[in-house]
Enzyme design. Structure first.
Site, short mmCIF file in Angstrom:
data_model
loop_
_atom_site.label_atom_id
_atom_site.label_comp_id
_atom_site.label_asym_id
_atom_site.label_seq_id
_atom_site.Cartn_x
_atom_site.Cartn_y
_atom_site.Cartn_z
N SER A 93 0.86 -1.19 0.00
CA SER A 93 0.00 0.00 0.00
C SER A 93 0.89 1.23 0.00
CB SER A 93 -0.88 -0.01 1.26
OG SER A 93 -1.48 1.25 1.48
N TYR A 130 -2.40 -1.25 10.31
CA TYR A 130 -2.38 -1.31 8.84
C TYR A 130 -1.03 -0.88 8.27
CZ TYR A 130 -3.69 -0.67 3.98
OH TYR A 130 -3.72 -0.74 2.60
#
EC number: 1.1.1.-
Length: 313
Positions: free
Chosen positions: A160, A172
């Site tokens: 990401s 995350y």
């Protein structure tokens, strides 16, 4: 200068068009195929004539994918956080691919929540996300590697923009930084076996990983469970503003997820896959820039995006 530009364009065009031969004979194993990137990628590869082994978390997701595709796709129920289940998946893949091995492993399974200010989260919140996004990815990779080495194939890992710059708290971004490091290390090790490793670093795309309703609900639960002392130090206005900013971020997400799956597909079918793919204008013009700036400059920019706590200095 024009000649150099033309040469660079032609070189990129050649690399994009230089495809692997006999794709219809090659197997690809993809995790996280219930929805989003994994689901669309599985369909794209079936359309290319490849043999797709799609891992889904739910029976419902698996059945829906089977209905939407052809006999070239097979499904397997997989929870990447359960090592025994991962071993079973590896044996199932081994039974399918036989001596030719596995051409490509796509580690796509992932979650985005819980996320929020780090102090608002528990260690269980961090572990939940890290176990799926990072530990599960490593477990699947290690179990599939012998088959990938046999095929001189590829590993494609979903990271990401949050793996290049930590834009919000929680597990995350921590997990995605880990994906980057793991991918870099195995790429160097597997180079000697003819195995290529690619990292996908998408920007803000509209998938089920961070749904708006789930996000607002989760933020309210995080806030309500905090000790009164912690809530007082941040203040109600901080909570409302922080939540609003996250919701607006999700609303601005790019709905055309094929940008991402096209990058994943290229990493699988091209003879010259890239090490990193950065689908999304926000990645190219914002996040990668922030990642390359001196840390104090990046801190200054990102801290201006955060609301000011009630008890700030």
């Amino acid at each position: 200068m024009a000649a150099l530009t033309d040469f660079a364009f032609m070189y990129r065009w050649f690399k994009n068009c230089n495809l692997v031969k006999n794709l219809s004979e090659k197997y690809v194993f993809i995790t996280g195929c219930d929805s989003g990137f994994g689901n669309l990628l599985a369909k794209q590869l079936v359309d290319r004539g490849m043999k797709v082994l799609a891992a889904c978390l739910t029976e419902e997701g698996a059945q829906k994918l089977l209905q939407d595709t052809s006999h070239q796709l097979q499904t397997f129920l997989l929870d990447v956080t359960k090592s025994e289940n991962v071993k079973e998946a590896a044996q199932w893949v081994r039974d399918q691919v036989g001596e030719q091995g596995l051409w490509a492993l796509v580690n796509n399974a992932g979650v985005g929540l819980p996320s929020g200010p780090n102090e608002w989260l528990t260690i269980k919140d961090f572990v939940k996300v890290i176990n799926i996004n990072l530990v599960g990815l490593i477990d699947v990779t290690l179990n599939m590697l012998p088959m990938i080495k046999k095929a001189r194939g590829r590993v494609v890992n979903m990271s990401s923009s949050g793996g290049r710059v930590a834009i919000f708290g929680g597990g995350y971004c921590v997990s995605k930084f880990g994906v980057e490091a793991f991918s870099d290390s195995i790429r160097r090790e597997l180079h000697f076996f003819g195995v290529k490793v690619s990292i996908i670093e998408p920007g803000n795309y509209k998938t089920s990983i961070l749904g708006q309703e789930a996000l607002e609900s989760r933020m309210k639960k995080l806030w309500d469970r905090l000790p009164q002392e912690t809530r007082d130090s941040y203040g109600e206005e901080y909570f409302q503003t922080y939540t609003k900013k996250l919701v607006n971020l999700m609303r601005s997400a790019e709905p055309r997820i094929s940008d991402v799956t096209n990058s994943m597909e290229h990493a699988i079918v091209s003879r010259s896959p890239r090490i990193r793919y950065n689908p999304g204008l926000d990645v190219k013009f914002l996040y990668l820039t922030l990642a390359k700036l001196p840390t104090p400059v990046t801190d200054f920019i990102l801290s201006r995006y955060l609301p000011r706590p009630a008890d700030s200095v």
